[in-house]
Design a protein around this motif. Sequence first.
Motif, PDB file in Angstrom:
ATOM      1  N   LYS A  72      10.962  54.392  69.821  1.00  0.00           N
ATOM      2  CA  LYS A  72       9.870  55.224  70.943  1.00  0.00           C
ATOM      3  C   LYS A  72      11.228  56.401  71.158  1.00  0.00           C
ATOM      4  CE  LYS A  72       6.912  55.523  74.963  1.00  0.00           C
ATOM      5  NZ  LYS A  72       6.767  54.561  75.923  1.00  0.00           N
TER       6      LYS A  72
ATOM      7  N   SER B 280      12.664  58.510  68.451  1.00  0.00           N
ATOM      8  CA  SER B 280      11.383  59.471  68.103  1.00  0.00           C
ATOM      9  C   SER B 280      11.636  60.796  68.864  1.00  0.00           C
ATOM     10  CB  SER B 280      10.763  59.101  68.179  1.00  0.00           C
ATOM     11  OG  SER B 280       9.033  59.910  68.145  1.00  0.00           O
ATOM     12  N   ALA B 281      11.840  60.200  70.082  1.00  0.00           N
ATOM     13  CA  ALA B 281      12.222  61.215  71.173  1.00  0.00           C
ATOM     14  C   ALA B 281      13.038  61.801  71.351  1.00  0.00           C
ATOM     15  CB  ALA B 281      11.416  60.523  73.079  1.00  0.00           C
TER      16      ALA B 281
ATOM     17  N   SER C 180      11.808  68.266  79.742  1.00  0.00           N
ATOM     18  CA  SER C 180      10.898  67.565  79.001  1.00  0.00           C
ATOM     19  C   SER C 180      10.346  66.003  79.282  1.00  0.00           C
ATOM     20  CB  SER C 180      10.793  67.866  78.080  1.00  0.00           C
ATOM     21  OG  SER C 180      11.909  67.299  77.144  1.00  0.00           O
ATOM     22  N   LYS C 181      10.069  65.366  79.437  1.00  0.00           N
ATOM     23  CA  LYS C 181       9.238  63.682  79.020  1.00  0.00           C
ATOM     24  C   LYS C 181      10.398  63.507  78.237  1.00  0.00           C
ATOM     25  CE  LYS C 181       5.791  60.210  79.011  1.00  0.00           C
ATOM     26  NZ  LYS C 181       4.242  59.877  79.572  1.00  0.00           N
ATOM     27  N   ALA C 182      10.121  63.616  76.756  1.00  0.00           N
ATOM     28  CA  ALA C 182      10.994  62.865  76.294  1.00  0.00           C
ATOM     29  C   ALA C 182      12.909  63.687  76.294  1.00  0.00           C
ATOM     30  CB  ALA C 182      10.773  64.214  74.440  1.00  0.00           C
TER      31      ALA C 182
ATOM     32  N   ALA D 291      20.490  63.849  73.975  1.00  0.00           N
ATOM     33  CA  ALA D 291      19.225  63.261  73.114  1.00  0.00           C
ATOM     34  C   ALA D 291      20.581  62.894  71.914  1.00  0.00           C
ATOM     35  CB  ALA D 291      18.811  64.546  72.873  1.00  0.00           C
TER      36      ALA D 291
ATOM     37  N   LYS E  83      12.728  64.915  69.139  1.00  0.00           N
ATOM     38  CA  LYS E  83      12.149  65.765  69.523  1.00  0.00           C
ATOM     39  C   LYS E  83      12.717  67.220  70.162  1.00  0.00           C
ATOM     40  CE  LYS E  83       7.254  66.585  71.278  1.00  0.00           C
ATOM     41  NZ  LYS E  83       6.368  65.841  72.394  1.00  0.00           N
TER      42      LYS E  83
END
Length: 82
Positions: free
Chosen positions: A10, A13-14, A63-65, A32, A17
């Motif tokens: 999860k 994936s974030a 951002s949330k990601a 990231a 993104k």
Amino acid sequence: MAKSESTSKKVASAASKVLRSKSASKAEKAVAASALTQKGSTETTSAKVAATASKVLRDPKASKAAKLAAASALTQKAKKKK
């Protein structure tokens, strides 16, 4: 290394993104990238990236990601030796 954690699917994936985002800041992308590097490995987060991750978590515009990736990176920071 005291922990044997790695980045979850999860979070990976974030992080992916965030890296693809044109609006993500340099700090968000650095965190990231660190989170993705730790996917499936036992590497730890460096002090520099941990400081950047902390800034991302405090940034109301992040951002949330990006915050998810930053939290994961901080979780995987090596503990200081006593």
